[in-house]
Scaffold this motif. Structure first.
Motif, PDB file in Angstrom:
ATOM      1  N   ALA A 149      21.733  -3.202  17.840  1.00  0.00           N
ATOM      2  CA  ALA A 149      20.486  -2.468  18.055  1.00  0.00           C
ATOM      3  C   ALA A 149      19.406  -2.922  17.076  1.00  0.00           C
ATOM      4  O   ALA A 149      18.257  -3.167  17.466  1.00  0.00           O
ATOM      5  CB  ALA A 149      20.726  -0.965  17.917  1.00  0.00           C
TER       6      ALA A 149
ATOM      7  N   GLN B 202      22.781  14.290  26.023  1.00  0.00           N
ATOM      8  CA  GLN B 202      23.830  13.410  25.498  1.00  0.00           C
ATOM      9  C   GLN B 202      24.199  12.334  26.516  1.00  0.00           C
ATOM     10  O   GLN B 202      24.393  11.167  26.152  1.00  0.00           O
ATOM     11  CB  GLN B 202      25.066  14.231  25.120  1.00  0.00           C
TER      12      GLN B 202
ATOM     13  N   ARG C 134      15.896  -5.298  17.927  1.00  0.00           N
ATOM     14  CA  ARG C 134      14.518  -4.947  17.576  1.00  0.00           C
ATOM     15  C   ARG C 134      13.805  -6.066  16.825  1.00  0.00           C
ATOM     16  O   ARG C 134      12.577  -6.100  16.774  1.00  0.00           O
ATOM     17  CB  ARG C 134      14.508  -3.673  16.731  1.00  0.00           C
TER      18      ARG C 134
ATOM     19  N   HIS D  15      21.395   9.855  26.594  1.00  0.00           N
ATOM     20  CA  HIS D  15      21.424   9.041  25.374  1.00  0.00           C
ATOM     21  C   HIS D  15      22.520   7.979  25.453  1.00  0.00           C
ATOM     22  O   HIS D  15      22.288   6.812  25.117  1.00  0.00           O
ATOM     23  CB  HIS D  15      21.654   9.945  24.162  1.00  0.00           C
ATOM     24  N   ARG D  16      23.713   8.373  25.915  1.00  0.00           N
ATOM     25  CA  ARG D  16      24.817   7.413  26.037  1.00  0.00           C
ATOM     26  C   ARG D  16      24.480   6.331  27.055  1.00  0.00           C
ATOM     27  O   ARG D  16      24.767   5.150  26.843  1.00  0.00           O
ATOM     28  CB  ARG D  16      26.113   8.136  26.435  1.00  0.00           C
ATOM     29  N   THR D  17      23.881   6.738  28.162  1.00  0.00           N
ATOM     30  CA  THR D  17      23.503   5.759  29.192  1.00  0.00           C
ATOM     31  C   THR D  17      22.463   4.782  28.672  1.00  0.00           C
ATOM     32  O   THR D  17      22.538   3.575  28.920  1.00  0.00           O
ATOM     33  CB  THR D  17      22.960   6.471  30.442  1.00  0.00           C
ATOM     34  N   ARG D  18      21.482   5.281  27.931  1.00  0.00           N
ATOM     35  CA  ARG D  18      20.446   4.422  27.367  1.00  0.00           C
ATOM     36  C   ARG D  18      21.042   3.423  26.382  1.00  0.00           C
ATOM     37  O   ARG D  18      20.715   2.232  26.408  1.00  0.00           O
ATOM     38  CB  ARG D  18      19.374   5.264  26.674  1.00  0.00           C
ATOM     39  N   GLU D  19      21.950   3.896  25.515  1.00  0.00           N
ATOM     40  CA  GLU D  19      22.587   3.004  24.550  1.00  0.00           C
ATOM     41  C   GLU D  19      23.446   1.960  25.254  1.00  0.00           C
ATOM     42  O   GLU D  19      23.503   0.795  24.839  1.00  0.00           O
ATOM     43  CB  GLU D  19      23.433   3.812  23.559  1.00  0.00           C
ATOM     44  N   LEU D  20      24.117   2.379  26.338  1.00  0.00           N
ATOM     45  CA  LEU D  20      24.944   1.444  27.109  1.00  0.00           C
ATOM     46  C   LEU D  20      24.087   0.319  27.667  1.00  0.00           C
ATOM     47  O   LEU D  20      24.436  -0.865  27.554  1.00  0.00           O
ATOM     48  CB  LEU D  20      25.640   2.201  28.239  1.00  0.00           C
ATOM     49  N   HIS D  21      22.932   0.671  28.236  1.00  0.00           N
ATOM     50  CA  HIS D  21      22.062  -0.340  28.831  1.00  0.00           C
ATOM     51  C   HIS D  21      21.406  -1.209  27.758  1.00  0.00           C
ATOM     52  O   HIS D  21      21.194  -2.406  27.981  1.00  0.00           O
ATOM     53  CB  HIS D  21      21.019   0.318  29.723  1.00  0.00           C
ATOM     54  N   ARG D  22      21.094  -0.635  26.603  1.00  0.00           N
ATOM     55  CA  ARG D  22      20.543  -1.435  25.505  1.00  0.00           C
ATOM     56  C   ARG D  22      21.549  -2.479  25.044  1.00  0.00           C
ATOM     57  O   ARG D  22      21.196  -3.640  24.815  1.00  0.00           O
ATOM     58  CB  ARG D  22      20.161  -0.527  24.336  1.00  0.00           C
ATOM     59  N   ARG D  23      22.794  -2.069  24.899  1.00  0.00           N
ATOM     60  CA  ARG D  23      23.834  -3.009  24.478  1.00  0.00           C
ATOM     61  C   ARG D  23      24.051  -4.079  25.541  1.00  0.00           C
ATOM     62  O   ARG D  23      24.187  -5.264  25.229  1.00  0.00           O
ATOM     63  CB  ARG D  23      25.138  -2.248  24.214  1.00  0.00           C
TER      64      ARG D  23
END
Length: 240
Positions: free
Chosen positions: A197, A29, A201, A32-40
């Motif tokens: 997101a 988790q 893409r 996942h949160r870190t990855r979403e943070l960096h994607r944003r």
């Protein structure tokens, strides 16, 4: 005795398995949160811990004041950037100079002098985009990109240009939100905050893009019915 020892061993193995599962779940988790943070952060051009500046335009015909919908767009951006861990400042549209090491979010169109900084960004970095002046003609406040015209139907269907680029003299990008009205500005910010997101893409590059966001049925749904109309990056950065 052997059965008791065996039972205790099974319980211990079960507890260890449960703890291991909980630990791995927590790690997943967090990852996942870190990855979403960096994607944003990548999409919006911001970096956690670094400074950002939001430049807001004036209400049309009322210098020194901000339209309530533009204010809501600014607040939504500020919340987004705070969630990313950025240091946020807000400046008025008379800001001069480059953005330097600050990611800049410039909100509002140039019509009527509402946000002259937007006009400067368009002229310097988006030569393929034209925002027509207010008039009595059909192309009043229309957006032209390439051979396509996106007309202004106040209160029903409107458009916003959202562009990201890095000026040569700056180390951080500018994100421009230029709507045909304050409703379109708010709609674009709200839409991209929610759907970044999927939009990320669909674009060829996260370093530089130019998008058209369409908001429809404004008289019923206000700023909520917004969609990505088109990626116009291929035309926006090339002189018409």
């Amino acid at each position: 005795m052997d059965s008791v020892v065996s039972m205790l061993g099974n319980i211990l193995i079960g507890l260890l398995t449960s703890l291991l599962g909980i630990g791995l779940g927590a790690l997943w988790q967090r990852w996942h949160r870190t990855r979403e943070l960096h994607r944003r952060a990548d999409f919006f051009g911001a970096r956690p811990g670094e400074p950002c500046v939001i430049v807001s335009g004036d209400k049309h015909g009322r210098p020194g004041t901000i339209h309530k919908r533009d204010l809501r767009a600014v607040v939504e951006l500020a919340v987004l950037l705070s969630q990313l861990g950025c240091r946020v400042t807000v400046e008025s549209a008379d800001l001069r100079g480059g953005n330097g090491d600050r990611t800049e979010f410039c909100v509002g169109g140039p019509i009527g002098g509402s946000n002259p900084r937007t006009g400067g960004h368009l002229a310097a970095h988006l030569p393929g985009v034209t925002i027509h002046p207010f008039s009595d003609h059909r192309d009043s406040v229309a957006i032209t990109v390439g051979d396509e015209h996106y007309y202004f139907d106040r209160g029903h269907q409107e458009y916003a240009v959202v562009a990201k680029f890095t000026p040569p003299e700056s180390s951080r990008p500018v994100v421009l939100v230029c709507g045909q009205s304050s409703v379109a500005n708010q709609a674009a910010v709200h839409f991209l905050r929610r759907e970044y997101a999927a939009v990320a893409r669909s674009v060829a590059s996260l370093d530089r893009y130019c998008l058209l966001v369409k908001v429809s049925n404004i008289d019923v749904y206000a700023f909520h019915q917004a969609v990505l109309e088109r990626d116009v990056s291929a035309y926006a950065f090339t002189p018409a």
